[in-house]
Design a protein around this motif. Structure first.
Motif, short mmCIF file in Angstrom:
data_model
loop_
_atom_site.label_atom_id
_atom_site.label_comp_id
_atom_site.label_asym_id
_atom_site.label_seq_id
_atom_site.Cartn_x
_atom_site.Cartn_y
_atom_site.Cartn_z
N GLN A 1 0.82 -1.21 0.00
CA GLN A 1 0.00 0.00 0.00
C GLN A 1 0.85 1.27 0.00
OE1 GLN A 1 -3.56 -0.24 -0.13
NE2 GLN A 1 -3.29 1.88 -0.79
N LYS A 2 1.96 1.26 0.75
CA LYS A 2 2.80 2.45 0.81
C LYS A 2 3.39 2.77 -0.57
CE LYS A 2 4.24 1.99 5.65
NZ LYS A 2 5.39 1.74 6.57
N LYS A 3 3.89 1.76 -1.24
CA LYS A 3 4.47 1.98 -2.57
C LYS A 3 3.39 2.43 -3.55
CE LYS A 3 7.23 -0.33 -6.13
NZ LYS A 3 7.93 -1.59 -6.51
N PHE A 4 2.23 1.80 -3.50
CA PHE A 4 1.13 2.15 -4.40
C PHE A 4 0.72 3.60 -4.18
CE2 PHE A 4 -3.46 2.51 -5.18
CZ PHE A 4 -3.51 2.16 -6.52
N ASP A 5 0.53 4.00 -2.92
CA ASP A 5 0.12 5.38 -2.61
C ASP A 5 1.13 6.38 -3.14
OD1 ASP A 5 -2.11 4.42 -1.31
OD2 ASP A 5 -1.32 4.71 0.71
N SER A 6 2.42 6.08 -2.98
CA SER A 6 3.47 6.99 -3.43
C SER A 6 3.43 7.17 -4.94
CB SER A 6 4.85 6.47 -3.01
OG SER A 6 4.96 6.42 -1.62
N LEU A 7 3.27 6.06 -5.66
CA LEU A 7 3.20 6.15 -7.12
C LEU A 7 1.91 6.83 -7.57
CD1 LEU A 7 4.53 2.57 -7.93
CD2 LEU A 7 5.75 4.72 -8.29
N LEU A 8 0.82 6.54 -6.88
CA LEU A 8 -0.47 7.11 -7.24
C LEU A 8 -0.49 8.62 -7.09
CD1 LEU A 8 -3.45 6.84 -8.04
CD2 LEU A 8 -3.98 6.44 -5.63
N ILE A 9 0.05 9.14 -5.98
CA ILE A 9 -0.03 10.59 -5.74
C ILE A 9 0.72 11.35 -6.81
CG2 ILE A 9 1.97 10.81 -4.21
CD1 ILE A 9 -1.47 12.56 -3.86
N HIS A 10 1.81 10.76 -7.31
CA HIS A 10 2.55 11.44 -8.38
C HIS A 10 1.80 11.40 -9.70
CE1 HIS A 10 6.34 12.51 -6.39
NE2 HIS A 10 6.06 11.51 -5.59
N GLU A 11 1.07 10.33 -9.96
CA GLU A 11 0.23 10.29 -11.17
C GLU A 11 -0.91 11.29 -11.07
OE1 GLU A 11 0.67 7.75 -14.14
OE2 GLU A 11 2.37 8.77 -13.21
N LEU A 12 -1.52 11.39 -9.89
CA LEU A 12 -2.61 12.36 -9.71
C LEU A 12 -2.09 13.79 -9.87
CD1 LEU A 12 -4.47 10.81 -6.62
CD2 LEU A 12 -5.04 10.58 -9.05
N GLU A 13 -0.91 14.03 -9.34
CA GLU A 13 -0.30 15.36 -9.46
C GLU A 13 0.01 15.69 -10.92
OE1 GLU A 13 1.29 18.99 -7.97
OE2 GLU A 13 0.06 17.45 -7.00
N ARG A 14 0.45 14.68 -11.63
CA ARG A 14 0.85 14.86 -13.04
C ARG A 14 -0.32 15.28 -13.92
NH1 ARG A 14 2.57 9.52 -16.25
NH2 ARG A 14 2.87 10.36 -18.33
N PHE A 15 -1.52 14.78 -13.61
CA PHE A 15 -2.66 15.01 -14.49
C PHE A 15 -3.74 15.91 -13.87
CE2 PHE A 15 -1.19 10.75 -16.06
CZ PHE A 15 -0.73 11.21 -17.29
N LYS A 16 -3.41 16.62 -12.81
CA LYS A 16 -4.44 17.36 -12.06
C LYS A 16 -5.07 18.49 -12.85
CE LYS A 16 -1.17 20.45 -9.70
NZ LYS A 16 -0.62 20.84 -8.39
N THR A 17 -4.41 18.99 -13.89
CA THR A 17 -4.98 20.10 -14.67
C THR A 17 -5.75 19.63 -15.90
OG1 THR A 17 -2.93 20.37 -15.94
CG2 THR A 17 -3.15 21.66 -13.90
N GLU A 18 -5.79 18.33 -16.14
CA GLU A 18 -6.57 17.80 -17.27
C GLU A 18 -8.06 17.86 -16.95
OE1 GLU A 18 -5.27 16.93 -20.10
OE2 GLU A 18 -3.14 16.77 -19.58
N SER A 19 -8.88 17.82 -17.98
CA SER A 19 -10.32 17.74 -17.73
C SER A 19 -10.79 16.28 -17.67
CB SER A 19 -11.11 18.48 -18.81
OG SER A 19 -10.94 17.85 -20.06
N HIS A 20 -10.08 15.39 -18.39
CA HIS A 20 -10.41 13.95 -18.38
C HIS A 20 -9.12 13.14 -18.28
CE1 HIS A 20 -14.02 15.69 -20.24
NE2 HIS A 20 -14.66 14.60 -19.85
N VAL A 21 -9.21 11.99 -17.63
CA VAL A 21 -8.10 11.04 -17.56
C VAL A 21 -8.67 9.65 -17.85
CG1 VAL A 21 -6.39 9.94 -16.07
CG2 VAL A 21 -6.75 12.41 -15.91
N PHE A 22 -7.98 8.88 -18.67
CA PHE A 22 -8.41 7.53 -19.01
C PHE A 22 -7.87 6.54 -17.98
CE2 PHE A 22 -8.72 9.79 -22.94
CZ PHE A 22 -9.83 9.26 -23.57
N ILE A 23 -8.73 5.66 -17.52
CA ILE A 23 -8.35 4.60 -16.58
C ILE A 23 -9.05 3.31 -16.99
CG2 ILE A 23 -8.02 6.22 -14.65
CD1 ILE A 23 -10.71 5.16 -13.53
N GLU A 24 -8.68 2.24 -16.33
CA GLU A 24 -9.37 0.96 -16.53
C GLU A 24 -10.35 0.73 -15.40
OE1 GLU A 24 -8.17 -3.80 -16.93
OE2 GLU A 24 -6.68 -2.24 -17.36
#
Length: 349
Positions: A191-214
């Motif tokens: 969970q710690k590793k996942f959270d760390s990677l996730l927060i950087h992905e969220l930060e990377r795309f925070k100004t987009e209007s849409h993001v594609f996910i599965e």
């Protein structure tokens, strides 16, 4: 003399140019959780750390320190050499910003190698990650790729990313494909590793209007999505991909390569065996034993995964949904691009 920096100071330095984080903890600690993008140059390996920890608990702090210095002294040439190969500004850290990072920074300073040290260590970084996730602040809407197992959703996400679309691949950062067989051949995140990677992905795309996910369940292998991200996924636009069964079998075989880990596939199947009708379960087991993986996958899709997907899909009848009927992944990708054109917004241009 080296300087201690707070986490926000280092983030500011990163914005000015390349910056290397060096985790000086043991390889096992590094593997469990670190700052994404860091490299590992350990003061002690796993066995040495365990030895020093035992001495600390059973004999005392001074004896443990002396043994630690003796071990570290022998490896100093290789330790220094590893740092000399780094061409960017650098910051060392351990768990709390304690003895290991202080020792590393001091020795490097004596050798004329400039470095800074992260005050509070990786623990301060972990606290920052938790705080950022608790903000529940991610404004882009999700466009969710859904469909039965084997419809190429992960491959389509990769193609979208390669074409410049904003994509977050939850399975990739979880190190798990989201099924009972999902960790075979991969290295699951905690969970710690996942959270760390996730927060950087969220930060990377925070100004987009849409993001594609599965389309994922909240739990992916050993980790869980934050509730607000899962809720946003549930309310997002759903693109449901439909492929012929034979094509889906090919995709599953290519993704999982069961012939490389037949024993692990057999073990994973035994976890779900009781959820299938006995004759079907016995037939799948026979196919797995005989190496007839295509036939086993076909039955698993028809009798286990497809019914589960239909059941979950029945709960989301009010969502905006687009169905994509396609012959293969290439055809599905082209039709998804056409769909995107119809719903195009400035951020998707």
């Amino acid at each position: 003399m080296f300087r201690d920096l707070m986490l926000e100071d280092i983030f500011a330095l990163q914005e000015k140019g390349p910056h290397t984080f060096i985790d000086v903890r043991s390889p096992k600690e590094f593997k469990e959780a670190t700052i994404p993008g860091s490299i590992n140059i350990p003061v002690f390996d796993d066995e040495e750390r365990a030895e020093i920890g035992t001495l600390y608990k059973q004999v005392g702090q001074e004896v443990a320190k002396e043994r630690g210095l003796a071990i570290f002294a022998k490896k100093l040439p290789n330790f220094i050499s590893a740092f000399k190969n780094i061409e960017t500004p650098m910051t060392v850290f351990c768990w709390r910003g304690g003895m290991r990072s202080k020792t590393a920074a001091t020795v490097l300073d004596l050798m004329g190698i400039h470095t800074t040290r992260l005050n509070g260590g990786v623990r301060s970084y972990r606290q920052w990650v938790v705080h950022e996730l608790e903000k529940e602040d991610f404004s882009p809407d999700f466009i969710v790729l859904n469909g039965n197992t084997g419809t190429g959703k992960t491959e389509i996400l990769k193609r979208l990313a390669d074409n410049g679309y904003p994509v977050i691949d939850f399975e990739n950062i979880a190190g798990h494909r989201g099924s009972i067989f999902g960790q075979i051949g991969l290295e699951p995140s905690n969970q710690k590793k996942f959270d760390s990677l996730l927060i950087h992905e969220l930060e990377r795309f925070k100004t987009e209007s849409h993001v594609f996910i599965e389309g994922e369940s909240r739990r992916i292998g050993k980790v869980s999505l934050p509730q607000y991200i899962y809720d946003k996924k549930e309310s997002g636009m759903q693109i449901v991909i439909h492929l012929p069964l034979a094509e889906r079998v090919k995709i599953v075989l290519a993704d999982y390569e069961p012939w490389n880990n037949p024993e692990r596939f057999k073990e994973a199947f035994q976890l779900i065996e009781r959820r299938l009708h006995t004759p079907i379960a016995k037939l799948i087991e026979t196919y797995l034993d005989n190496g007839e993986f295509g036939l086993a996958v076909e039955l698993l899709l028809e009798h286990y995964y497809d019914p589960r997907y239909r059941h979950s899909g029945d709960k989301n009848t009010d969502l905006q949904k687009v169905d994509i009927e396609a012959k293969n992944v290439e055809d599905a990708f082209k039709k998804i691009l056409q769909t995107i054109e119809r719903i195009k917004t400035p951020s998707l241009s």
